[in-house]
Motif scaffolding. Structure first.
Motif, mmCIF file in Angstrom:
data_model
loop_
_atom_site.group_PDB
_atom_site.id
_atom_site.type_symbol
_atom_site.label_atom_id
_atom_site.label_comp_id
_atom_site.label_asym_id
_atom_site.label_seq_id
_atom_site.Cartn_x
_atom_site.Cartn_y
_atom_site.Cartn_z
ATOM 1 N N HIS A 56 -13.391 35.375 29.189
ATOM 2 C CA HIS A 56 -13.424 35.222 27.736
ATOM 3 C C HIS A 56 -12.707 33.919 27.411
ATOM 4 O O HIS A 56 -12.218 33.246 28.311
ATOM 5 N N HIS A 58 -10.035 33.162 25.250
ATOM 6 C CA HIS A 58 -8.697 33.018 24.691
ATOM 7 C C HIS A 58 -7.977 31.870 25.380
ATOM 8 O O HIS A 58 -8.169 31.612 26.581
ATOM 9 N N ASP A 60 -5.163 31.220 26.725
ATOM 10 C CA ASP A 60 -4.438 31.279 27.999
ATOM 11 C C ASP A 60 -5.382 31.322 29.191
ATOM 12 O O ASP A 60 -4.962 31.034 30.317
ATOM 13 N N HIS A 61 -6.649 31.650 28.977
ATOM 14 C CA HIS A 61 -7.609 31.749 30.081
ATOM 15 C C HIS A 61 -8.446 30.493 30.262
ATOM 16 O O HIS A 61 -9.201 30.390 31.231
ATOM 17 N N HIS A 132 -11.678 43.383 23.264
ATOM 18 C CA HIS A 132 -10.523 42.479 23.243
ATOM 19 C C HIS A 132 -10.961 41.123 22.696
ATOM 20 O O HIS A 132 -10.264 40.510 21.894
ATOM 21 N N ASP A 151 -8.888 40.633 30.250
ATOM 22 C CA ASP A 151 -7.933 41.344 29.400
ATOM 23 C C ASP A 151 -8.506 42.647 28.849
ATOM 24 O O ASP A 151 -8.114 43.113 27.778
#
Ligand SMILES: [Zn+2]
Ligand SMILES: [Zn+2]
Length: 214
Positions: A56, A58, A60-61, A132, A151
């Motif tokens: 995904h 987000h 941080d990824h 999420h 996540d």
């Protein structure tokens, strides 16, 4: 299949370098704050890097995508289209947390749930698991009894659903239908924290208690 974890950053995000047996064929999954160390490992070991796969989008990824792409400007970047808005809005995401990040190279391949991604002699089945994030996918390697679940679910916990595009009921459906339908021995490599297994979460995850006969 050799799965190596690279954790780090403000969010303690887990990125993964996955090599297919002796072939050296390698993919990077969710390159975050530890992407520099991932790149060093790939270079020093002479791995045959074939793609960047994103569960995904987000912050941080994806904040380290550019560092992996720098190894090879032709490297394909895969993302589900429903998370593309998040990807392109990485700087707004960073601002929400008071952080600053550089823009990232655009994804050029779209995951299609139900299809498979092949590298070396290995295969990931793509399963759609929103809740999420709206375009969250998980990568399942049934021949190796493992899955990279981002996540969606963690050891003893589940993904947060309070961010825009998140939805608790949708997440619980994804967990029931896409994760808990895997064999109990399936090892789950999660986006944060330690690995776990489907069987362990089936009996021990407080968010799932009462949903299964054990
Ligand atoms: Zn996330
Ligand atoms: Zn995360």
């Amino acid at each position: 299949m050799d799965v190596r974890t690279f954790a780090g950053g403000d969010f303690a995000e887990n990125g993964y370098v996955v090599a297919c047996g002796d072939t050296g064929a390698t993919v990077v999954v969710d390159p975050g704050a530890s992407a520099d160390r991932m790149a060093d490992a790939i270079t020093s070991e002479g791995l045959d890097l074939q793609a960047i796969l994103l569960t995904h989008a987000h912050l941080d990824h994806i904040e380290g995508v550019h560092l992996i792409r720098a190894l090879d400007p032709e490297l394909p970047i895969w993302l589900h289209p429903a998370d593309r808005g998040w990807y392109d809005g990485i700087q707004q995401q960073a601002a929400m947390f008071g952080l600053h990040v550089v823009p990232q190279p655009a994804p050029d391949h779209e995951f299609v749930p139900g299809e498979s991604f092949h590298f070396g002699g290995c295969r990931f089945d793509v399963r759609f698991a929103p809740g999420h994030a709206p375009g969250h996918i998980i990568l399942v390697a049934p021949e190796h009894d493992l899955a990279l679940v981002g996540d969606v679910i963690f050891q003893g916990s589940i993904g947060r659903t309070d961010l825009p595009g998140g939805d608790f009921r949708t997440l619980m459906s994804s967990i029931r239908e896409q994760v808990m339908t895997l064999p109990d021995e399936t090892v789950l490599y999660t986006g944060h924290g330690p690995t776990t297994t489907v069987g362990r979460e089936r009996v021990g995850n407080p968010f799932l208690l009462g949903q299964y006969d054990v």
